[in-house]
Design a protein around this motif. Structure first.
Motif, PDB file in Angstrom:
ATOM      1  N   PHE A  25      -2.694  -7.951  -0.937  1.00 36.54           N
ATOM      2  CA  PHE A  25      -2.734  -8.073   0.528  1.00 36.54           C
ATOM      3  C   PHE A  25      -3.935  -7.308   1.073  1.00 36.54           C
ATOM      4  CE2 PHE A  25       0.020  -6.449   4.370  1.00 36.54           C
ATOM      5  CZ  PHE A  25      -0.604  -7.338   5.225  1.00 36.54           C
ATOM      6  N   GLU A  27      -5.332  -6.422   4.852  1.00 34.40           N
ATOM      7  CA  GLU A  27      -5.126  -6.501   6.294  1.00 34.40           C
ATOM      8  C   GLU A  27      -6.329  -5.875   7.000  1.00 34.40           C
ATOM      9  OE1 GLU A  27      -1.392  -4.827   7.556  1.00 34.40           O
ATOM     10  OE2 GLU A  27      -1.808  -5.167   9.683  1.00 34.40           O
ATOM     11  N   LEU A  29      -7.003  -3.294   8.614  1.00 32.40           N
ATOM     12  CA  LEU A  29      -6.260  -2.032   8.777  1.00 32.40           C
ATOM     13  C   LEU A  29      -7.040  -0.959   8.033  1.00 32.40           C
ATOM     14  CD1 LEU A  29      -2.564  -1.558   7.481  1.00 32.40           C
ATOM     15  CD2 LEU A  29      -4.050   0.214   8.350  1.00 32.40           C
ATOM     16  N   GLY A  71       0.199  -8.789   8.084  1.00 30.73           N
ATOM     17  CA  GLY A  71       0.463  -7.479   8.602  1.00 30.73           C
ATOM     18  C   GLY A  71       0.534  -7.454  10.144  1.00 30.73           C
ATOM     19  N   ASN A  72       0.844  -6.246  10.622  1.00 27.71           N
ATOM     20  CA  ASN A  72       1.011  -6.039  12.054  1.00 27.71           C
ATOM     21  C   ASN A  72      -0.208  -6.508  12.840  1.00 27.71           C
ATOM     22  OD1 ASN A  72       3.393  -4.837  11.289  1.00 27.71           O
ATOM     23  ND2 ASN A  72       2.646  -2.748  11.498  1.00 27.71           N
ATOM     24  N   TRP A  97      -2.897  -0.908  15.115  1.00 24.79           N
ATOM     25  CA  TRP A  97      -3.319   0.288  14.362  1.00 24.79           C
ATOM     26  C   TRP A  97      -4.264   1.169  15.175  1.00 24.79           C
ATOM     27  CZ3 TRP A  97      -0.095   0.894  10.580  1.00 24.79           C
ATOM     28  CH2 TRP A  97       0.462  -0.242   9.959  1.00 24.79           C
ATOM     29  N   ASN A 172       4.360 -12.319  11.120  1.00 23.37           N
ATOM     30  CA  ASN A 172       4.628 -11.123  10.304  1.00 23.37           C
ATOM     31  C   ASN A 172       5.692 -10.250  10.958  1.00 23.37           C
ATOM     32  OD1 ASN A 172       3.782  -9.044   8.187  1.00 23.37           O
ATOM     33  ND2 ASN A 172       3.515  -7.874  10.084  1.00 23.37           N
ATOM     34  N   GLU A 173       6.701  -9.884  10.196  1.00 18.94           N
ATOM     35  CA  GLU A 173       7.726  -8.911  10.625  1.00 18.94           C
ATOM     36  C   GLU A 173       8.109  -9.085  12.092  1.00 18.94           C
ATOM     37  OE1 GLU A 173       6.565  -4.917   9.453  1.00 18.94           O
ATOM     38  OE2 GLU A 173       6.855  -5.397   7.333  1.00 18.94           O
ATOM     39  N   TRP A 178       8.016  -2.680  16.665  1.00 17.81           N
ATOM     40  CA  TRP A 178       6.619  -2.232  16.625  1.00 17.81           C
ATOM     41  C   TRP A 178       5.656  -3.413  16.618  1.00 17.81           C
ATOM     42  CZ3 TRP A 178      10.187  -1.808  12.725  1.00 17.81           C
ATOM     43  CH2 TRP A 178      10.005  -2.666  11.637  1.00 17.81           C
ATOM     44  N   TYR A 244       9.144  -0.886   1.199  1.00 18.02           N
ATOM     45  CA  TYR A 244       8.303   0.248   0.789  1.00 18.02           C
ATOM     46  C   TYR A 244       9.222   1.416   0.437  1.00 18.02           C
ATOM     47  CZ  TYR A 244       4.411  -2.263   2.967  1.00 18.02           C
ATOM     48  OH  TYR A 244       3.454  -3.198   3.291  1.00 18.02           O
ATOM     49  N   GLU A 292       5.246  -8.105   0.815  1.00 15.62           N
ATOM     50  CA  GLU A 292       4.810  -6.706   0.995  1.00 15.62           C
ATOM     51  C   GLU A 292       5.762  -5.833   0.202  1.00 15.62           C
ATOM     52  OE1 GLU A 292       3.901  -5.018   4.843  1.00 15.62           O
ATOM     53  OE2 GLU A 292       3.290  -6.978   5.618  1.00 15.62           O
ATOM     54  N   TRP A 296       5.004   3.861  -0.291  1.00 16.82           N
ATOM     55  CA  TRP A 296       4.204   4.218   0.898  1.00 16.82           C
ATOM     56  C   TRP A 296       4.858   5.413   1.564  1.00 16.82           C
ATOM     57  CZ3 TRP A 296       3.989   0.717   5.946  1.00 16.82           C
ATOM     58  CH2 TRP A 296       3.217   1.363   6.919  1.00 16.82           C
ATOM     59  N   LEU A 316      -3.385   5.308   6.218  1.00 17.89           N
ATOM     60  CA  LEU A 316      -2.571   4.778   5.102  1.00 17.89           C
ATOM     61  C   LEU A 316      -3.271   4.934   3.746  1.00 17.89           C
ATOM     62  CD1 LEU A 316      -1.341   3.241   7.693  1.00 17.89           C
ATOM     63  CD2 LEU A 316      -0.580   1.523   6.090  1.00 17.89           C
ATOM     64  N   ALA A 348       1.338  -4.444  -1.595  1.00 20.65           N
ATOM     65  CA  ALA A 348       0.696  -4.113  -0.324  1.00 20.65           C
ATOM     66  C   ALA A 348       0.237  -2.657  -0.396  1.00 20.65           C
ATOM     67  CB  ALA A 348       1.683  -4.314   0.822  1.00 20.65           C
ATOM     68  N   ILE A 354      -2.825   2.028   1.190  1.00 20.56           N
ATOM     69  CA  ILE A 354      -1.705   1.980   0.232  1.00 20.56           C
ATOM     70  C   ILE A 354      -2.053   1.027  -0.928  1.00 20.56           C
ATOM     71  CG2 ILE A 354       0.261   2.837   1.570  1.00 20.56           C
ATOM     72  CD1 ILE A 354       0.871   0.021   2.546  1.00 20.56           C
TER      73      ILE A 354
HETATM   74  O1  AHR Z   1       1.273  -2.853   4.970  1.00 21.50           O
HETATM   75  C1  AHR Z   1       1.297  -2.040   6.098  1.00 21.50           C
HETATM   76  C2  AHR Z   1       2.197  -2.592   7.204  1.00 21.50           C
HETATM   77  O2  AHR Z   1       3.531  -2.552   6.778  1.00 21.50           O
HETATM   78  C3  AHR Z   1       1.981  -4.045   7.568  1.00 21.50           C
HETATM   79  O3  AHR Z   1       0.988  -4.231   8.505  1.00 21.50           O
HETATM   80  C4  AHR Z   1       3.303  -4.439   8.136  1.00 21.50           C
HETATM   81  O4  AHR Z   1       3.595  -5.792   7.974  1.00 21.50           O
HETATM   82  C5  AHR Z   1       4.292  -3.521   7.450  1.00 21.50           C
HETATM   83  O5  AHR Z   1       5.142  -2.895   8.351  1.00 21.50           O
END
Ligand code: AHR
Length: 501
Positions: A25, A27, A29, A71-72, A97, A172-173, A178, A244, A292, A296, A316, A348, A354
Motif C-alpha cells: 500500500f 498512500e 501520507l 487510505g484516509n 493527515w 476507504n474505512e 475520522w 493493526y 490493510e 502499528w 507514522l 500497510a 509503517i
Molecule cells: O495506513 C494508515 C491508515 O490506517 C490509513 O490511511 C487508514 O485507512 C487506516 O486507518
C-alpha cells in the motif's frame, strides 16, 4: 521446551494462493510518496523522479500489487488534481493527515512507477467527499481506449494505451468518524452500489472491493458488513478488512497471540459474507481483501508533535523490531491458512510509513518485517495444504490456550517443493516441530531459514542493516524418522523450511 506436530496430506488442500495476497500500500501520507518513492533531483532518482534504490528493494521484496492513493487521504482526494502538466497542478490541504499536498505525483505517475516496480495497481476512489460521478470518471480516464473527453484527455497527457486497472476500492474505512465524509452502513452501502454500478458500466472487466469495518473493534462491526453487503452485493466482488496490532504494554506473549484475533476476524467476515449470500439465495461468493494489515504503534506518541501543513510530513515512521517481524510472519501464516477466501492482502504500508522499506538521503534499507514478508511472498506460491496442528499452549493476559507454534504448508504447482512457514512464540526456549509427512512420500528437507534474536527489541538502521535478518541453518539439524521430520525452531523465531522431492 514446547512440542508441536503438523500433520499434512497432499489431498487435503485449503486453496491456491492468489498472488495478490502479497500486496502492499502506498498512500499520500508522510514520506511514502514524496522523498519515498518519488524524489526528483536525488542522485538515485531516474528520469521520472523515481528512487531507483527503492524500486530495487520493492522488486526484491516480491510485492505483487500496490493499493493507492489511500487510505484516509482518498476520502478527500480530487483525482483530477494529479493529472496533466505538473506546473498547473494545485496545492491543497490534506485534512486526513494535516499535510500540504502539492499533487506533483498523481495517478499517471503511480501507474508508471508500478510498471517499473512490476506490481499491479489497486486504485481507490473517493466515496467520502465525492460519489458515483467522480468514480465513473476516473475509470473512464484510466480504462476507456479513446474517443471521449476523459479518455482523450489521458492520451493528451502522454498515455495512449489505457491503464487497464482491474481492481478498485469503493472508498476507504467509511465507517470511521475520522474519515472525511464518513457514512452510516445504509448511506455507504447505497453509495457503493451506485458508484460500483456506474464504474462497471464503464468497464465491465473491473473488480470491486467494498469497505468492511475499519477494524473488528468498531462498535458497528458485523452489522456494518451485513448491511453494506446486503445493499451492494451485486456490484462488490470483495469485502475489505483492516487490522493493526501493537505491544503498548510490553506484553510480548499477548502481542504474539494477536494472530488469533486476526484469524477470528477473518472467520467472522467469511461467515457474514456467506450469511448474506444465503439470505439472497445468491450463487456468487464474496471473497476477502485484507487490504490493510500490519503492526502499528511505535510512532503514535510522537506523531502529534510533528509540524502540520507541510509537504511530506514525517509521520507514522515506525521502526520495527524483532518481535514485530515474528508477528508479521505469523499474520502471513494466518492469511495463507485462509487462502481459499482471502484473495488480496496489503501489508500497510510499503515505504517510510509503517513500512518494511525506509528511505533516507543516503539510501534505502530493510526493516525487520521486510524478511518474513519477502520469503513468504517469494516462496509461498502454489497450494496451501490443509493441516492438523497439535501444539503445546500458553496463557497470557489477553488470551488463553495460545499455541506456542503456528505453521502453514504450501505445495508448489509442480508438486516438487513443499515450503513450511512456522513461528515459535516461546520467549525462553526453542521448540520441537514434528512434520508428519507420511501421506506425502518422497520429500526431504533441503534448508531451514530462521529469524531469531537474543534481543526481542533489536532493530535495523541504515548503518546497522544486518541486526534483524534471517540466516540459513541448512538441513543438518532436521532429523528424519519414517516419514516424520523433526525441526528445532529457535526461541522467538520465524522460520521457513524447504522440502524437495
Ligand atoms: O495506513 C494508515 C491508515 O490506517 C490509513 O490511511 C487508514 O485507512 C487506516 O486507518
Amino acid at each position: 521446551m514446547a512440542n508441536a506436530t503438523l500433520i499434512l496430506d497432499r489431498d487435503f488442500q485449503i486453496g491456491k494462493v492468489d498472488p495478490r495476497l502479497y500486496g502492499s500500500f502506498i498512500e499520500h501520507l508522510g514520506r511514502a510518496v514524496y522523498t519515498g518513492i518519488y524524489e526528483p533531483g536525488h542522485p538515485l532518482a531516474d528520469e521520472e523522479g523515481f528512487r531507483k534504490d527503492v524500486l530495487e528493494l520493492v522488486r526484491e521484496l516480491g510485492v505483487t500489487l500496490v493499493r493507492y492513493p489511500g487510505g484516509n487521504f482518498v476520502s478527500g482526494y480530487r483525482w483530477e488534481d494529479g493529472i496533466g502538466p505538473v506546473k498547473d497542478r494545485p496545492a491543497r490541504l490534506d485534512l486526513a493527515w494535516a499535510t500540504l499536498e502539492t499533487n506533483e505525483f498523481g495517478l499517471n505517475e503511480f501507474v508508471s512507477w508500478s510498471k517499473k516496480a512490476g506490481t499491479e495497481v489497486m486504485m481507490a476512489v473517493n466515496l467520502g467527499t465525492r460519489g458515483p460521478a467522480e468514480a465513473r470518471d476516473i475509470v473512464e480516464y484510466c480504462n476507456h481506449p479513446s474517443g471521449t473527453y476523459l479518455s482523450d484527455l489521458r492520451r493528451s497527457h502522454g498515455y495512449e494505451t489505457p491503464h487497464d486497472i482491474k481492481l478498485w476500492c469503493l472508498g476507504n474505512e467509511m465507517d470511521g468518524p475520522w474519515q472525511m465524509g464518513a457514512k452510516t452502513a445504509y448511506e455507504y452501502g447505497r453509495t457503493a452500489a451506485e458508484a460500483g454500478k456506474l464504474m462497471k458500466w464503464v468497464d465491465p472487466t473491473i473488480e470491486l472491493v467494498a469497505c468492511g469495518s475499519s477494524s473488528s473493534s468498531m462498535k458497528t462491526f458485523a452489522s456494518w458488513e451485513a448491511e453494506v453487503l446486503d445493499l451492494c452485493y451485486d456490484q462488490a466482488d470483495y469485502l475489505s478488512l483492516h487490522s493493526y496490532y501493537g505491544n503498548r504494554n510490553d506484553d510480548t506473549p499477548s502481542f504474539l497471540a494477536k494472530s488469533l484475533d486476526f484469524d477470528q476476524f477473518i472467520r467472522s467476515v467469511i461467515s457474514i459474507c456467506d450469511y448474506v449470500k444465503a439470505k439472497k439465495r445468491s450463487k456468487k461468493t464474496i471473497n476477502l481483501s485484507f487490504d490493510e494489515w500490519n503492526v502499528w504503534y511505535h510512532s503514535n506518541s510522537t506523531d502529534d508533535e510533528k509540524a502540520r501543513w507541510i509537504k511530506a510530513r514525517p509521520i507514522l515512521e515506525d521502526i520495527y523490531n524483532h518481535e514485530d517481524a515474528v508477528l508479521v510472519g505469523d499474520l502471513m501464516i494466518t492469511l495463507l491458512k485462509h487462502a481459499d477466501r482471502v484473495k488480496i492482502g496489503c501489508l500497510a504500508q510499503l515505504i517510510n510509513v509503517i513500512a518494511p522499506i525506509m528511505v533516507e538521503e543516503g539510501g534505502a534499507w530493510r526493516q525487520s518485517i521486510y524478511y518474513p514478508f519477502m520469503y513468504t511472498a517469494l516462496h509461498g506460491r502454489g497450494t496451501v495444504l490443509g493441516s492438523v496442528m497439535h501444539s503445546d499452549r500458553y496463557d497470557c493476559a489477553e488470551f488463553t490456550d495460545v499455541p506456542y507454534m503456528d505453521a502453514a504448508a504450501v505445495l508448489s504447482d509442480d508438486e516438487k517443493t513443499l515450503t513450511i512457514f512456522a513461528v515459535n512464540k516461546d520467549l525462553e526456549n526453542s521448540g520441537l516441530l514434528k512434520l508428519d509427512l507420511r501421506a506425502l512420500e518422497g520429500f526431504s528437507a533441503v534448508d531451514h531459514i530462521t529469524m531469531t534474536n537474543e534481543d526481542k527489541q533489536a532493530v535495523n538502521s541504515i548503518l546497522t542493516p544486518g541486526i534483524c535478518k534471517p540466516y540459513s541453518l541448512g538441513n543438518a539439524g532436521i532429523k528424519a524418522d519414517g516419514g516424520v521430520l523433526t525441526v528445532r525452531l529457535p526461541k522467538l523465531s520465524w522460520n521457513m523450511i524447504t522440502l524437495k522431492k
